[in-house]
Design a protein around this motif. Sequence first.
Motif, mmCIF file in Angstrom:
data_model
loop_
_atom_site.group_PDB
_atom_site.id
_atom_site.type_symbol
_atom_site.label_atom_id
_atom_site.label_comp_id
_atom_site.label_asym_id
_atom_site.label_seq_id
_atom_site.Cartn_x
_atom_site.Cartn_y
_atom_site.Cartn_z
ATOM 1 N N PRO A 1 0.854 -1.162 -0.014
ATOM 2 C CA PRO A 1 -0.177 -0.082 0.078
ATOM 3 C C PRO A 1 0.788 1.102 0.088
ATOM 4 O O PRO A 1 1.996 1.371 0.650
ATOM 5 C CB PRO A 1 -0.878 -0.078 1.387
ATOM 6 N N ALA A 2 0.501 2.443 -0.510
ATOM 7 C CA ALA A 2 1.265 3.723 -0.898
ATOM 8 C C ALA A 2 1.522 3.937 0.571
ATOM 9 O O ALA A 2 2.699 4.563 0.904
ATOM 10 C CB ALA A 2 0.262 4.622 -1.431
ATOM 11 N N PHE B 1 7.944 3.977 4.615
ATOM 12 C CA PHE B 1 9.339 3.443 4.528
ATOM 13 C C PHE B 1 10.327 4.505 4.199
ATOM 14 O O PHE B 1 11.512 4.527 4.593
ATOM 15 C CB PHE B 1 9.098 2.376 3.227
ATOM 16 N N GLU B 2 9.735 5.487 3.374
ATOM 17 C CA GLU B 2 10.607 6.621 2.946
ATOM 18 C C GLU B 2 10.954 7.435 3.987
ATOM 19 O O GLU B 2 11.920 8.134 4.077
ATOM 20 C CB GLU B 2 9.829 7.335 1.794
ATOM 21 N N ASN B 3 10.125 7.655 4.966
ATOM 22 C CA ASN B 3 10.151 8.629 5.982
ATOM 23 C C ASN B 3 11.156 7.802 7.218
ATOM 24 O O ASN B 3 11.834 8.650 8.084
ATOM 25 C CB ASN B 3 8.984 9.057 6.712
ATOM 26 N N ASP B 4 11.346 6.728 7.169
ATOM 27 C CA ASP B 4 11.848 5.720 8.409
ATOM 28 C C ASP B 4 12.492 4.486 7.711
ATOM 29 O O ASP B 4 12.188 3.626 8.004
ATOM 30 C CB ASP B 4 10.745 5.226 9.235
ATOM 31 N N PRO B 5 13.835 4.861 7.177
ATOM 32 C CA PRO B 5 14.403 3.705 6.625
ATOM 33 C C PRO B 5 14.768 2.484 7.772
ATOM 34 O O PRO B 5 14.903 1.455 7.251
ATOM 35 C CB PRO B 5 15.938 4.446 6.099
ATOM 36 N N ALA B 6 14.859 2.759 8.978
ATOM 37 C CA ALA B 6 14.999 1.788 9.684
ATOM 38 C C ALA B 6 14.231 0.967 10.039
ATOM 39 O O ALA B 6 14.186 -0.337 10.055
ATOM 40 C CB ALA B 6 15.430 2.563 11.320
ATOM 41 N N ILE C 1 1.185 -7.054 5.166
ATOM 42 C CA ILE C 1 0.825 -6.163 4.011
ATOM 43 C C ILE C 1 -0.719 -6.212 3.889
ATOM 44 O O ILE C 1 -1.314 -5.328 3.454
ATOM 45 C CB ILE C 1 1.435 -6.667 2.723
ATOM 46 N N ILE C 2 -1.269 -7.538 3.996
ATOM 47 C CA ILE C 2 -2.611 -7.881 3.918
ATOM 48 C C ILE C 2 -3.370 -6.912 4.899
ATOM 49 O O ILE C 2 -4.525 -6.379 4.597
ATOM 50 C CB ILE C 2 -2.874 -9.193 4.009
ATOM 51 N N HIS C 3 -3.075 -7.112 6.072
ATOM 52 C CA HIS C 3 -3.612 -6.321 7.202
ATOM 53 C C HIS C 3 -3.547 -4.636 7.001
ATOM 54 O O HIS C 3 -4.692 -4.095 7.290
ATOM 55 C CB HIS C 3 -2.924 -6.432 8.650
ATOM 56 N N PHE C 4 -2.527 -4.356 6.534
ATOM 57 C CA PHE C 4 -2.464 -2.784 6.145
ATOM 58 C C PHE C 4 -3.405 -2.402 4.963
ATOM 59 O O PHE C 4 -3.844 -1.347 5.229
ATOM 60 C CB PHE C 4 -1.044 -2.311 6.117
ATOM 61 N N GLN D 1 -6.208 -3.553 4.266
ATOM 62 C CA GLN D 1 -7.637 -3.831 4.047
ATOM 63 C C GLN D 1 -8.503 -2.706 4.509
ATOM 64 O O GLN D 1 -9.614 -2.409 3.524
ATOM 65 C CB GLN D 1 -7.969 -4.866 5.439
ATOM 66 N N PRO D 2 -8.216 -1.499 5.221
ATOM 67 C CA PRO D 2 -9.107 -0.622 5.305
ATOM 68 C C PRO D 2 -8.889 0.426 4.056
ATOM 69 O O PRO D 2 -7.805 0.468 3.563
ATOM 70 C CB PRO D 2 -8.430 0.022 6.497
ATOM 71 N N LYS D 3 -9.883 1.084 3.769
ATOM 72 C CA LYS D 3 -9.821 1.785 2.443
ATOM 73 C C LYS D 3 -9.679 3.350 2.945
ATOM 74 O O LYS D 3 -8.742 3.920 2.242
ATOM 75 C CB LYS D 3 -11.319 1.863 1.847
ATOM 76 N N PRO D 4 -9.980 3.764 4.238
ATOM 77 C CA PRO D 4 -9.457 5.197 4.256
ATOM 78 C C PRO D 4 -7.801 5.122 4.705
ATOM 79 O O PRO D 4 -7.245 4.403 5.551
ATOM 80 C CB PRO D 4 -10.317 5.564 5.740
ATOM 81 N N PRO D 5 -7.301 6.063 3.987
ATOM 82 C CA PRO D 5 -5.695 6.074 4.075
ATOM 83 C C PRO D 5 -5.197 6.272 5.528
ATOM 84 O O PRO D 5 -4.397 5.662 6.195
ATOM 85 C CB PRO D 5 -5.265 7.559 3.396
#
Length: 212
Positions: free
Chosen positions: A148-149, A155-160, A177-180, A182-186
Amino acid sequence: MKIELNPQVDTYLMDGCMRCKYGATPQCKVNTWRKELEALRQIVLETGLKEEIKWGAPVYTLNGKNIVSVGALKESANLGFFKGVLLTDKQKILQQQGTIQSGRIVKFTDADKIKKLKSVLKSYILEAIAIEESGKKVELKKNPEPIPAELTQVFENDPAFKKAFYALTPGRQRGYIIHFSQPKPPQTRIGRIEKYKAQIFTGVGLHDKYSS
């Protein structure tokens, strides 16, 4: 054959799933399907598998390997096969749940139907046991779910954090990834990511704490 009952499963059938917010109440989905769950349980036990509780529900194992599960959804009682995709499924009764690659389930809403299919279900379980004993593995597709975006942005904001995430096993990465996704609202997606950050940094999978 001596059948060994696990008292934790008795508690599950009587009080419901403790992971459910309605656990130990009449609203719990386990209570809706108690007859069906007990019928499935008895069929599985006759195959000689060890009865355990994992992820808050009955799981039946062979030498520590998960073979089948018995559990409830809101609309049905289910017999789940961890390597169901490898079964021949001659009766065409197996269903895929969402994007799960390996597992397959059989759904029931009637205890009488379970009894009528007893010999079929036992043959499926015995085939699942034979597959496990053969050492055959499911070849999983790598990263079948798009990231997901919102996770990419974190990831871009927190390389660690990105490094910690990709240090997880592929299965644990996929679970998150699946869990993150699932919701539609960002904002809900971001909230889920933030909630599990500390857990990911310690190398823990989404459901690891429920394993026994």
